[in-house]
Each structure stands twice: as structure tokens, then as C-alpha cells.
Design a protein around this motif. Sequence first.
Motif, PDB file in Angstrom:
ATOM      1  N   GLU A  57      59.068  57.815  66.157  1.00  0.00           N
ATOM      2  CA  GLU A  57      58.951  59.070  66.887  1.00  0.00           C
ATOM      3  C   GLU A  57      58.310  58.825  68.256  1.00  0.00           C
ATOM      4  O   GLU A  57      57.240  58.230  68.322  1.00  0.00           O
TER       5      GLU A  57
ATOM      6  N   THR B  59      64.149  61.279  74.157  1.00  0.00           N
ATOM      7  CA  THR B  59      63.154  60.713  73.257  1.00  0.00           C
ATOM      8  C   THR B  59      63.682  60.762  71.822  1.00  0.00           C
ATOM      9  O   THR B  59      64.222  61.787  71.400  1.00  0.00           O
TER      10      THR B  59
ATOM     11  N   HIS C 216      63.353  61.319  68.021  1.00  0.00           N
ATOM     12  CA  HIS C 216      62.459  62.076  67.157  1.00  0.00           C
ATOM     13  C   HIS C 216      62.288  61.373  65.817  1.00  0.00           C
ATOM     14  O   HIS C 216      61.180  61.155  65.349  1.00  0.00           O
ATOM     15  N   HIS C 217      63.398  61.048  65.179  1.00  0.00           N
ATOM     16  CA  HIS C 217      63.356  60.207  63.981  1.00  0.00           C
ATOM     17  C   HIS C 217      64.723  59.572  63.773  1.00  0.00           C
ATOM     18  O   HIS C 217      65.649  59.852  64.530  1.00  0.00           O
TER      19      HIS C 217
ATOM     20  N   MET D 191      67.518  62.854  68.368  1.00  0.00           N
ATOM     21  CA  MET D 191      66.765  62.746  69.618  1.00  0.00           C
ATOM     22  C   MET D 191      66.902  63.994  70.475  1.00  0.00           C
ATOM     23  O   MET D 191      67.827  64.782  70.318  1.00  0.00           O
ATOM     24  N   THR D 192      65.957  64.152  71.354  1.00  0.00           N
ATOM     25  CA  THR D 192      65.968  65.271  72.288  1.00  0.00           C
ATOM     26  C   THR D 192      66.234  64.731  73.689  1.00  0.00           C
ATOM     27  O   THR D 192      65.802  63.624  74.028  1.00  0.00           O
TER      28      THR D 192
ATOM     29  N   THR E  23      65.547  71.056  75.158  1.00  0.00           N
ATOM     30  CA  THR E  23      65.013  70.040  74.256  1.00  0.00           C
ATOM     31  C   THR E  23      65.566  70.177  72.843  1.00  0.00           C
ATOM     32  O   THR E  23      64.926  69.775  71.893  1.00  0.00           O
TER      33      THR E  23
ATOM     34  N   ALA F 134      67.423  69.231  69.546  1.00  0.00           N
ATOM     35  CA  ALA F 134      67.613  67.907  68.950  1.00  0.00           C
ATOM     36  C   ALA F 134      69.086  67.671  68.632  1.00  0.00           C
ATOM     37  O   ALA F 134      69.772  68.561  68.131  1.00  0.00           O
TER      38      ALA F 134
ATOM     39  N   GLU G 195      70.320  68.567  64.793  1.00  0.00           N
ATOM     40  CA  GLU G 195      69.562  67.548  64.075  1.00  0.00           C
ATOM     41  C   GLU G 195      69.881  67.486  62.581  1.00  0.00           C
ATOM     42  O   GLU G 195      69.531  66.509  61.931  1.00  0.00           O
TER      43      GLU G 195
END
Lengths: 125, 125
Positions: free
Chosen positions: B23, B37, B39-40, B55-56, B65, B67, B101
Motif C-alpha cells: 500500500e 498509487t 492500494h493493494h 490503484m488510484t 481518486t 480505485a 476496485e
Amino acid sequence: MTQPESPSDTKSTHPLIESSRVEGTRVYAPSGKHIGTIHHLIIEKVSGRVVYAVMTFGGFLRIGTKAHTVPWEKLAYDPTLGGYRTNITPAELTDAPVGDEKLWRDRKREREMRDHWNVPPHYGT
Amino acid sequence: MTQPESPSDTKSTHPLIESSRVEGTRVYAPSGKHIGTIHHLIIEKVSGRVVYAVMTFGGFLRIGTKAHTVPWEKLAYDPTLGGYRTNITPAELTDAPVGDEKLWRDRKREREMRDHWNVPPHYGT
């Protein structure tokens, strides 16, 4: 005994799992006995391959709940159990060097650990 | 500008990373600009292979933002940046279906998303 259905990915039959939900995935002996639990995974940044599972063997012959770094090759996913089977024996765990949870950070200790488990070097070593 | 050294694995040069620390790993455009970025990760239970990064894309052409589920093939680790480069374009993100996501949980939507990104089926599909 039938387990109640759980919404957790760790028990679902979906072939994928979120990295954030790996924590708590169970590990079983060849007999099907629950012997441990995955705490988190160690992933190779370049290939995106899981290289180690950091896991605890809770109460397994009174070894306690210390976390060990275990090569991924030692685990095989069993969808009927919703977790991983391993053939790791108590002797292999009590024998040095078995690896604490931070062992993978040290190249020399990592090599010794892989030799101990008799697994080949991973991509990044 | 030189970044101060960080103890975080996401910025270390070690080839491995803990799943619990993924993360926050940064994603960059081919130009080197920070565009998103992680996220997981989404991991295949059997093979231990990372299949998707959730990711965002923060502020990337005002997309916000939200996901997205992005195939791992779209990311390439760059050790000099300490993060992943991607050639994902704004058009690819605004075009449907790009994947939220949770998209990877639905087999049909997952296939459509892989077609959109032009990546082959993964092991579990």
C-alpha cells in the motif's frame, strides 16, 4: 463439523485473493490438521511473484507462535480446505536456521534458509 | 530534489516487499511523472502470482481518486524510482470498462476488463 459460510476471501472459492486479506489464511498438515496461519506474504517487486509466506505455527508441538519465513514452494493451495497444505515437519522447524519473520531481508541468512528448505534461489537473489 | 532516505520497503532497493507494505507504492508515467498509487494487490491463491494491482490515479487529468483494477502486466518495476512505470493513458482510463476496485470478483466483468487492456486470461479464469 460443517463450518458456517464466511464472506472472507480466505474461505471463498474464488481463485483470487486481496493482499490485504491474506492475513489469517490457514495452513494444514498433510493429514488435514490445522497447524498454522499465514500472517503476510513476501512479494518480488519485479515479477509480482510471492516468494515467502510469513506464518505462525500456533501450538504446533509447543513451538509457540513465533513467526517464520517459509518459502512459497512449501505451500500448496487446497480449495476444499480454503487454505494451504504443507509437508513441513516439526523437526524442520526446530532445526536451525528456520527463519524468523525478518530473515528474508538479509541475503546471507536468506540463502542459508533456502538451503535448509532445499529450494532453489528466487529470481531476485 | 533528493528525497530523504526512508525505512519504508516501498522505497528500498531490496528486491522483495511485504504484502502489508505494498500500500502506497507509487506508479509513474513513462515520463517519470507520479500519476498514481497502488492500494493493494490481487493474488492468485494457487500460483502465488500477482494478477492485479488495485490503484488510484490521484488527480490524473481530474479523474479523481477512484480505485481501478489494473492488470499486473501494465506495470513494470523501476528500481531507480522505487515504484512502477505504466503506459496507461488517460483515454484508457476514461473509456469503459476500466474496472473499479471490486471488478475482479465478477468473472464476466473481469474478462471484459482484460479484453479492454488487451491482456491474456490469467491462470484462474
